[in-house]
Design a protein around this motif. Structure first.
Motif, PDB file in Angstrom:
ATOM      1  N   GLN A  40      34.513 -60.929  13.900  1.00  0.00           N
ATOM      2  CA  GLN A  40      34.907 -62.073  13.066  1.00  0.00           C
ATOM      3  C   GLN A  40      36.070 -61.702  12.156  1.00  0.00           C
ATOM      4  O   GLN A  40      36.930 -62.525  11.851  1.00  0.00           O
ATOM      5  N   GLU A  60      42.046 -62.242  11.397  1.00  0.00           N
ATOM      6  CA  GLU A  60      43.419 -61.718  11.358  1.00  0.00           C
ATOM      7  C   GLU A  60      44.308 -62.507  12.314  1.00  0.00           C
ATOM      8  O   GLU A  60      45.427 -62.892  11.991  1.00  0.00           O
ATOM      9  N   LYS A  74      32.566 -66.952  13.930  1.00  0.00           N
ATOM     10  CA  LYS A  74      33.314 -67.542  12.822  1.00  0.00           C
ATOM     11  C   LYS A  74      34.608 -66.762  12.598  1.00  0.00           C
ATOM     12  O   LYS A  74      34.824 -65.713  13.199  1.00  0.00           O
ATOM     13  N   PHE A  91      41.597 -69.680   6.354  1.00  0.00           N
ATOM     14  CA  PHE A  91      42.701 -69.991   7.273  1.00  0.00           C
ATOM     15  C   PHE A  91      42.614 -71.409   7.830  1.00  0.00           C
ATOM     16  O   PHE A  91      43.417 -71.814   8.648  1.00  0.00           O
ATOM     17  N   LEU A 135      35.285 -64.757  -0.214  1.00  0.00           N
ATOM     18  CA  LEU A 135      34.517 -63.509  -0.284  1.00  0.00           C
ATOM     19  C   LEU A 135      33.038 -63.740   0.014  1.00  0.00           C
ATOM     20  O   LEU A 135      32.221 -62.832  -0.105  1.00  0.00           O
ATOM     21  N   ASN A 191      22.935 -61.704   5.316  1.00  0.00           N
ATOM     22  CA  ASN A 191      23.264 -60.432   5.977  1.00  0.00           C
ATOM     23  C   ASN A 191      23.393 -59.251   5.008  1.00  0.00           C
ATOM     24  O   ASN A 191      23.343 -58.096   5.421  1.00  0.00           O
ATOM     25  N   LEU A 233      23.017 -54.993   5.651  1.00  0.00           N
ATOM     26  CA  LEU A 233      24.339 -54.352   5.628  1.00  0.00           C
ATOM     27  C   LEU A 233      24.435 -53.314   4.518  1.00  0.00           C
ATOM     28  O   LEU A 233      25.026 -52.250   4.697  1.00  0.00           O
ATOM     29  N   TRP A 253      31.208 -74.791   3.558  1.00  0.00           N
ATOM     30  CA  TRP A 253      30.520 -74.912   4.845  1.00  0.00           C
ATOM     31  C   TRP A 253      31.151 -75.983   5.716  1.00  0.00           C
ATOM     32  O   TRP A 253      31.243 -75.834   6.932  1.00  0.00           O
TER      33      TRP A 253
END
Ligand code: 3HC
Length: 310
Positions: free
Chosen positions: A39, A44, A105, A110, A197, A206, A210, A266
């Motif tokens: 993702q 990028e 995602k 962007f 962020l 997550n 993580l 969202w």
């Protein structure tokens, strides 16, 4: 996966080991990294679209060459990150299919339009500024290939960040029309950069696993606070106004923003608002138009294999 394997893995994470591609790792560790890294790579590549539009409309040759270099860097970051995901067993075809079918995602930021040239400067200052905070944190990630990719990418992002800030500060101190453009860009890019962020820690499913496995060394809100603390004073110093009437500094010196509009976040991610549908249509068209290149490469590889076996 045996308890002994898990215990040995947890011990390696606790010892600060870098996990390398051939090492044993829990399936969930692998899945989480493929999710995050692919993702990140999608972000990028899609991220080249909003800025790429302005390469042919840059106001000077200097700005044009800087923007071309930045967009080329983003393409390279995408390649770097797709390769990092491949070390975990993901294939390009799978990752691209996930992007184009919206199973995967890419960063919400962007899906916003770049309406004026000042947006290019504001993206460099705020979007790359937020990305640097996030990517500097990920440079300490427990997975070797990702951590090393971040080190290389962060060094190029600092150039992206500096050129954006330099451009906006010049416009904010320029003619009334330039000042108006800089303020208009801040009004449209500030909140999307704050949202970029990720959800609040309380809504971040997550983050638990993580951080347990040393992939995320700071939470979404911690990285967000670093981003806000660095950028608010500098934006105010440039004579710009934050589009957040609640923004204030608390006793610890942290800049505290007002409530974030997560419904918009969202909606933009799902393509119900913003340019998500256009971005994916552009990416799909590029994929379709590039089919002949992939076919030619495949035909050449097949012919090489046949002649090698004759
Ligand atoms: N845009 C789109 N989706 C987002 C998002 C955003 N800004 N922030 C969070 N999400 C998604 C997550 O992907 C997750 O969905 P998923 O489980 O289907 O993948 C869901 O929202 C819940 O969020 P979590 O906080 O639980 O997800 P994470 O723990 O993965 O945290 C993250 C989100 C901070 C973006 C983290 O994934 C991360 O650090 N990723 C790597 C960095 C990255 O991808 N940055 C994107 C920008 S790249 C960039 O800016 C390029 C630069 O050159 C301009």
């Amino acid at each position: 996966e045996t308890p002994e394997q898990h215990a040995a893995f947890e011990a390696r994470i606790a010892a600060g080991d870098k996990i390398e591609p051939g090492d044993w790792m829990p399936a969930e560790y692998r899945r989480q990294l493929i999710r995050m890294i692919s993702q990140h790579a999608h972000s990028e590549v899609v991220g080249m679209l909003p800025e790429g539009e302005w390469i042919s409309q840059a106001p000077t040759l200097k700005r044009k060459t800087i923007l071309m270099a930045k967009v080329q860097d983003e393409a390279g970051h995408g390649q770097y990150l797709y390769h990092a995901a491949e070390t975990l067993g993901a294939t390009r075809e799978e990752m691209l299919e996930a992007l184009l079918t919206r199973k995967a995602k890419y960063s919400s930021i962007f899906n916003y339009p770049t309406l004026t040239w000042a947006d290019v400067g504001m993206i460099g200052w705020l979007v790359d500024g937020a990305a640097i905070k996030n990517q500097t944190m990920l440079a300490g990630c427990s997975y070797g290939p990702y951590s090393r990719a971040m080190v290389r990418i962060c060094s190029e992002e600092t150039f992206h960040h500096k050129q954006g800030k330099e451009m906006i500060v010049a416009y904010a101190q320029g003619t009334p029309e330039q000042r108006r453009m800089a303020q208009d860009a801040l009004d449209r890019w500030w909140w999307p950069a704050v949202q970029m962020l990720g959800p609040h820690d309380s809504d971040s499913p997550n983050t638990g696993v993580l951080s347990r496995w040393g992939i995320k060394l700071k939470s979404n809100d911690e990285v967000r606070q670093e981003f806000v603390n660095e950028h608010v004073p500098e934006l105010l110093e440039a004579g710009l106004t934050l589009p957040d009437p609640d923004m204030h500094q608390n006793e610890q010196g942290n800049w505290i923003h007002g409530p974030i509009n997560w419904d918009e976040f969202w909606a933009v991610i799902k393509g119900e608002a913003g340019l998500g549908n256009e971005r994916l249509a552009t990416r799909q068209a590029a994929h379709d138009e590039g089919a002949w290149v992939r076919d030619a490469l495949q035909a050449y590889a097949d012919r090489q294999r046949r002649s090698a076996s004759e």
